[in-house]
Design a protein around this motif. Structure first.
Motif, short mmCIF file in Angstrom:
data_model
loop_
_atom_site.label_atom_id
_atom_site.label_comp_id
_atom_site.label_asym_id
_atom_site.label_seq_id
_atom_site.Cartn_x
_atom_site.Cartn_y
_atom_site.Cartn_z
N ALA A 184 1.02 5.77 3.03
CA ALA A 184 -0.23 5.12 2.65
C ALA A 184 -0.21 3.63 2.97
O ALA A 184 -1.25 3.04 3.25
CB ALA A 184 -0.51 5.34 1.16
N THR A 185 0.96 3.02 2.94
CA THR A 185 1.09 1.60 3.25
C THR A 185 1.47 1.42 4.71
O THR A 185 2.17 0.50 5.07
CB THR A 185 2.16 0.95 2.34
N GLU A 197 5.31 4.87 -1.88
CA GLU A 197 4.27 4.46 -0.93
C GLU A 197 3.04 3.93 -1.65
O GLU A 197 2.23 3.25 -1.05
CB GLU A 197 3.89 5.61 0.01
N ARG A 198 2.91 4.24 -2.93
CA ARG A 198 1.74 3.80 -3.71
C ARG A 198 2.18 2.91 -4.86
O ARG A 198 3.15 3.19 -5.56
CB ARG A 198 0.98 5.00 -4.24
N TYR A 233 2.26 11.46 -5.68
CA TYR A 233 3.04 10.43 -5.01
C TYR A 233 4.09 11.01 -4.06
O TYR A 233 4.44 12.18 -4.14
CB TYR A 233 3.75 9.52 -6.03
#
Length: 184
Positions: free
Chosen positions: A12-13, A80-81, A160
């Motif tokens: 996600a990043t 990632e979150r 996640y």
């Protein structure tokens, strides 16, 4: 024995750059979050991660034990979150000079996480809770893998995914992100 191909994993990043710094997406380099207390963030920023401390944070521990057994073994965990990393963050002490320098309302609790560059390389993807920790460890320490990519979303339906590296030279704390929680 044959070496599995390097399969790209997107996160996600996964922006290809942040503040002008290019990351190597072809070799699974990502910006990921690491949540912990401010004092620990400062320690990590000054001397990098210390694997000897793995399992001493908010990892589940048996009563009376100082160290727990992390899900994917003793390594450095990233999310990632931000919402996952936030679970490991703690309120920043109001008397810390960093908090004072921000000039925020003293009633507002601030938290922090690290934004780190992480080089996953050839990553061992785990999508279930059904895996042998010793086999996973051997795959990374003795086998062809450089990291573990815990995909808790695809099969388990968790909100996640996380990445674990077992070598401090695969990660670099690039930013300290200070924030306040907003509930909606």
């Amino acid at each position: 024995r044959s070496v599995p191909p390097l399969e790209k994993q997107t996160v996600a990043t996964g922006a290809p750059h942040l503040e002008g710094e290019n990351i190597d997406v072809e070799h699974n380099e990502w910006y990921l979050y690491h949540g912990t207390a401010l004092a620990k963030c400062k320690g990590i920023c000054s001397s990098n991660f210390r694997l000897a401390l793995a399992g001493t944070g908010k990892t589940w521990k048996e009563a009376g034990k100082a160290v727990g057994t992390p899900l994917y073994g003793y390594g450095i965990y990233f999310a990632e979150r931000i919402t996952k990393a936030d679970e490991y963050s703690e309120p920043m002490p109001q008397d810390d000079p960093l908090v004072a320098s921000l000039g925020v309302d003293s009633d507002e609790a601030l938290h922090c996480v690290l934004v780190c560059r992480v080089l996953g390389g050839r990553t061992r993807v785990v999508t279930t809770n059904e895996f042998e920790i010793d086999k996973l460890k051997a795959d990374v320490f003795e086998g062809p893998y450089n990291s573990v990519f815990g995909d808790r979303e695809s099969t388990l339906g968790k909100p996640y995914r996380e990445v674990v590296v077992y070598d401090k030279d695969q990660c670099f704390p690039e930013f300290l992100l200070v924030y306040s929680r907003v509930y909606g």
